[in-house]
Enzyme design. Structure first.
Site, short mmCIF file in Angstrom:
data_model
loop_
_atom_site.label_atom_id
_atom_site.label_comp_id
_atom_site.label_asym_id
_atom_site.label_seq_id
_atom_site.Cartn_x
_atom_site.Cartn_y
_atom_site.Cartn_z
N HIS A 180 0.86 -1.19 0.00
CA HIS A 180 0.00 0.00 0.00
C HIS A 180 0.89 1.23 0.00
O HIS A 180 1.87 1.30 0.75
CB HIS A 180 -0.90 0.03 1.24
CG HIS A 180 -1.72 1.28 1.31
ND1 HIS A 180 -2.90 1.43 0.62
CD2 HIS A 180 -1.50 2.46 1.93
CE1 HIS A 180 -3.38 2.63 0.83
NE2 HIS A 180 -2.55 3.29 1.63
N ASP A 216 -15.73 1.66 6.20
CA ASP A 216 -14.71 2.65 5.82
C ASP A 216 -15.28 3.63 4.79
O ASP A 216 -15.02 4.83 4.85
CB ASP A 216 -13.45 1.99 5.27
CG ASP A 216 -12.42 3.05 4.87
OD1 ASP A 216 -11.96 3.76 5.77
OD2 ASP A 216 -12.12 3.19 3.67
N ARG A 264 -15.47 11.79 7.31
CA ARG A 264 -14.20 12.45 7.68
C ARG A 264 -13.86 13.55 6.69
O ARG A 264 -13.42 14.64 7.07
CB ARG A 264 -13.06 11.41 7.70
CG ARG A 264 -13.12 10.49 8.91
CD ARG A 264 -12.15 9.33 8.73
NE ARG A 264 -10.77 9.76 8.61
CZ ARG A 264 -9.81 9.07 7.99
NH1 ARG A 264 -10.08 7.89 7.45
NH2 ARG A 264 -8.59 9.53 7.95
N SER A 266 -8.39 3.07 8.68
CA SER A 266 -8.97 3.11 7.33
C SER A 266 -8.13 2.28 6.35
O SER A 266 -8.65 1.43 5.62
CB SER A 266 -9.04 4.57 6.88
OG SER A 266 -9.31 4.67 5.52
N LYS A 274 -8.90 -2.16 5.15
CA LYS A 274 -9.06 -2.60 3.76
C LYS A 274 -8.01 -3.66 3.40
O LYS A 274 -8.30 -4.63 2.72
CB LYS A 274 -8.95 -1.39 2.82
CG LYS A 274 -10.21 -0.52 2.89
CD LYS A 274 -10.10 0.75 2.09
CE LYS A 274 -9.31 1.79 2.81
NZ LYS A 274 -9.39 3.14 2.33
N1 URA Z 1 -6.12 6.49 2.47
C1 URA Z 1 -7.13 5.79 3.04
O1 URA Z 1 -7.55 4.77 2.50
N2 URA Z 1 -7.64 6.22 4.20
C2 URA Z 1 -7.21 7.33 4.83
O2 URA Z 1 -7.70 7.66 5.89
C3 URA Z 1 -6.16 8.05 4.23
C4 URA Z 1 -5.62 7.61 3.05
#
Ligand code: URA
Length: 464
Positions: free
Chosen positions: A82, A161, A168, A183, A187
């Protein structure tokens, strides 16, 4: 549930129990807690924070708010990367097929771009026929058969999320380390990974502007990933300069495919192209030759692969792992795996190859030329990102349409010498008026100095 006492507890800086967190995530996902109350909780978390146990509970509750991918038992470890995002960051594209050829399974669930940072799915959407939205059973089947998939989250994955991130965004609570950690990791954990490498970027075009903030976020994510049973590491990488030589959706796909070519063949092709394209001066010719090789991109792709090889105990040391990854990349197998992956996801290979053979798919190309001789001392990634977004290559809102053809390529990089009138980059635009505006703005992204300054390192540290 009576949510108000929990909001008040967090507002007063008290610690929430894992069961309380699980319950409010479940209730919110089911639509039983109103957005205004959840927004108040997010603001309380923003100011008061969450400790490790609370962040773990939040992450796992979010992961379990929807489907978690389930894979059959297999000797090939499940891995992913990621990145917190940047300009020209196309690492996922060459990395997925490379990892598949190194004996991993790669369920790479990616996102779209917003603002100046590009998104992997937008880049892939520029491939004729390519499908990014796949059902969970197809994702699992492709990973088992091909070894890798790059696609979007299904509607049923981590719905908490999706809802929380939208709130957010609208309530000014995005920049909170526990909320970002939960977050991102919820995932990634929904992919049932054995190992995860995080590329946490810092610099003018990164989510985290300073190395210290990037380190804080990386440490929090590494601790939590490991706590949740996924072997997790992070690298901190510079995002003051765009990664690679190209930025913009289709141009990045092109550069990713070039990165997968075995090295010697890539060099020869780059040389031929640069000679045809820019016969002006010896200096700009040699600049373009190196410009097509994108060594920083290749270095980062190999580094991510090397860490995952060590994390999964396929290699004993990073040095040995880098060699293994490089030999695999040079074998040409990952280039073939790329074709296999995109065909499995619906790409029209003939149309793709025809598009790949074109120098540009945009209506207009303009070369940005240096006004003086010297060495590149800055190529500002934020300015490059803003220019591409304004050319139509990025989104101002979640629903804005994208022009896949626009962007910049042949970017000169810090430390390189440039002649007066030598190329700094090329702009690919939808019309000449936009190309002219973009070229003038791109001039301000570059600084040329009389003396060569050593470029800053791309990979600054790793966090285990
Ligand atoms: N990327 C995400 O998936 N979530 C966040 O909170 C910030 C960046």
């Amino acid at each position: 549930m009576n949510f108000l006492p929990l909001i008040e507890s967090k507002r007063e800086g008290k610690i929430l129990a894992p069961e309380q967190i699980q319950e409010f995530i479940r209730e919110f996902t089911a639509g039983k807690i109103p957005d205004y109350q959840m927004a108040a909780m997010l603001m309380a978390i923003y100011f008061r924070g969450l400790n490790t146990a609370e962040t773990t509970a939040l992450t796992l509750a979010m992961r379990d708010s929807g489907d978690v991918l389930k894979f059959p038992r297999d000797s090939r470890p499940l891995v992913d990367k990621h990145s917190t995002g940047g300009i020209g960051d196309k690492v996922s594209l060459p990395l997925a097929p490379l990892l598949a050829c190194l004996g991993f399974r790669v369920p790479m669930i990616s996102g779209r771009g917003l603002g100046i940072t590009g998104g992997t799915l937008d880049k892939l959407d520029s491939i004729p026929g390519f499908q990014t939205l796949l059902p969970a059973d197809k994702i699992v089947r492709q990973v088992q058969q091909v070894g890798c998939v790059i696609c979007g989250q299904t509607d049923k994955m981590v719905p908490a999320d999706k809802k929380i991130y939208a709130l957010r965004d609208a309530s000014g609570t995005v920049p909170s380390i526990p909320l970002i950690t939960a977050s991102i990791l919820s995932k990634k954990l929904a992919e049932s990974l054995d190992a995860l490498i995080l590329d946490v970027k810092f610099g003018c075009a990164a989510f985290m502007q300073t190395k210290a903030d990037a380190r804080k976020l990386a440490k929090a994510m590494v601790a939590l990933g490991n706590e949740c049973g996924t072997n997790t590491r992070a690298i901190l990488t510079d995002m003051n300069t765009p990664l690679g030589r190209a930025a913009g959706n289709w141009l990045e796909v092109k550069e990713s495919v070039a990165c997968l070519e075995p090295r010697s063949r890539r060099r020869e092709e780059a040389q031929t192209k640069s000679e045809i394209r820019n016969p002006k001066s010896e200096i700009s010719q040699s600049l373009l030759t190196s410009a097509a090789t994108s060594d920083d991109l290749r270095t980062l792709v190999l580094e991510c692969a090397a860490h995952l090889l060590v994390q999964t105990k396929k290699s004993k040391s990073l040095a040995a792992a880098r060699q293994l990854a490089e030999a695999c990349l040079n074998s040409g197998k990952p280039r073939k795996k790329w074709d296999e992956m995109i065909v499995a996801q619906g790409a029209d290979l003939k149309a793709f190859n025809q598009k790949l053979a074109l120098d540009s798919t945009a209506k207009v190309i303009v070369e940005v030329e240096s006004k003086k001789v010297g060495f590149i001392s800055r190529c500002d990634a934020r300015i490059v990102g803003e220019v591409i977004r304004d050319l139509g290559g990025g989104r101002l809102t979640k629903d804005s349409p994208i022009n896949y053809d626009v962007g910049v390529d042949q970017l000169a990089k810090p430390g390189e010498r440039v002649a007066k009138d030598g190329g700094l980059c090329r702009v690919h635009a939808a019309d000449s008026a936009q190309a002219t505006i973009a070229a003038a703005r791109l001039q301000t992204a570059f600084e040329i100095s009389a003396k060569r300054q050593l470029p800053v390192p791309l990979i600054c540290e790793s966090i285990n």
